[in-house]
Write an enzyme that holds these catalytic residues in place. Sequence first.
Site, PDB file in Angstrom:
ATOM      1  N   LYS A 117      -6.563   4.169 -15.647  1.00  0.00           N
ATOM      2  CA  LYS A 117      -7.266   2.561 -15.251  1.00  0.00           C
ATOM      3  C   LYS A 117      -7.852   1.982 -15.759  1.00  0.00           C
ATOM      4  CE  LYS A 117      -3.698   2.730 -10.943  1.00  0.00           C
ATOM      5  NZ  LYS A 117      -3.716   2.800  -9.794  1.00  0.00           N
ATOM      6  N   LYS A 199       7.388   4.087 -15.778  1.00  0.00           N
ATOM      7  CA  LYS A 199       7.026   4.298 -14.113  1.00  0.00           C
ATOM      8  C   LYS A 199       7.480   2.506 -14.062  1.00  0.00           C
ATOM      9  CE  LYS A 199       5.394   4.840 -10.724  1.00  0.00           C
ATOM     10  NZ  LYS A 199       4.931   5.397  -9.442  1.00  0.00           N
ATOM     11  N   LYS A 202       4.750  -1.911  -9.576  1.00  0.00           N
ATOM     12  CA  LYS A 202       4.492  -3.082  -8.957  1.00  0.00           C
ATOM     13  C   LYS A 202       3.663  -3.830  -9.555  1.00  0.00           C
ATOM     14  CE  LYS A 202       2.067  -1.444  -5.215  1.00  0.00           C
ATOM     15  NZ  LYS A 202       2.269  -0.529  -5.546  1.00  0.00           N
TER      16      LYS A 202
END
Length: 337
Positions: A117, A199, A202
């Site tokens: 991140k 993955k 969202k």
Amino acid sequence: MAEETAKKRMLSGIKPSGDLTLGSYLGAIKNWSARAEEYDCFYFMADLHAITVRQNPADLRRRTLEQLAQYIACGLDPEKNTLFIQSHVHQHAELGWVLDCYSMFGELSRMTQFKDKSSKNADNINGGLFTYPSLMAADILLYQPDLVPVGEDQKQHVELCHTIARRFNGIYGDVFKLPEPFVPKVGARIMSLTNPTAKMSKSENEDTGRITLMDAPEVIMRQFKRAITDSDTENCVHYDREKKPGVSNLMTIYSACTGKSFAEIEAEFAGQGYGAFKPKVGEAVVETLRPIREEATRLMKDKAYLENVYRQGAEKAGYVAEKTLRKVYKKVGFVAR
């Protein structure tokens, strides 16, 4: 009441930082709903975690309520599961700070998600982004759960939670229960349709890589027709996660939606190739998500009902969390309030 308290406890949460995806449902929420009879389940909207990345306030509020509606539409009955908004239970933030003081700098700096991140948000590498595994440990330990359903990518955080709990217990005695991570075998890791080595996310920028729970049928079909399969010359539907990650991901999705084994899927599409397989996966997903989308849409119009659910959920969660927090505050030497 005695029967309820005798149940083992399970807890998990998802950040309302983006729209819930097919991966969220097949990898987590679908498995949660099956546990309600067996476990005392607590599920929350992790809005405190969401703000480690800048959020539009109106969007965050809307997505938090939408996520609650979608939880219920996915089968999480509020009568059988405790559903709440993380920021409504102040004990999360309070225990999070205490556990910050029992988390080592080196441990936090080794978290792979912090590195990931930080690279994606170079202009906002804030303290919360660094210490959020301590808050995640607080989320878990507050409820003294036996099991924590997590994706493979979150197991590192559960391991850190164990480390922090052992450290605290080693100093103050038996305060925290050490929960086990629960990773379902099928559907545990649904990958991006455009990058089957990553993955389904969202917050994925490229919408073609993901399916959200609220996508219309025509959108879902379009996404699957564009889905990456594999560049081999065989063009056959065969499961091999290493050599054929694209078609293996589609098989995982189809299996989770239909209940068919990989062997049954291979037999069903023998000799047909990817061109026949991809639309069938799309159709299976459309029918899986249709009742969820319709029910979530209905629930979003009933704001009074949703408010009642999250108020009652926060009340129950707060009662359980306060018992743990009081014990922790006493152990560390805070004057009782």
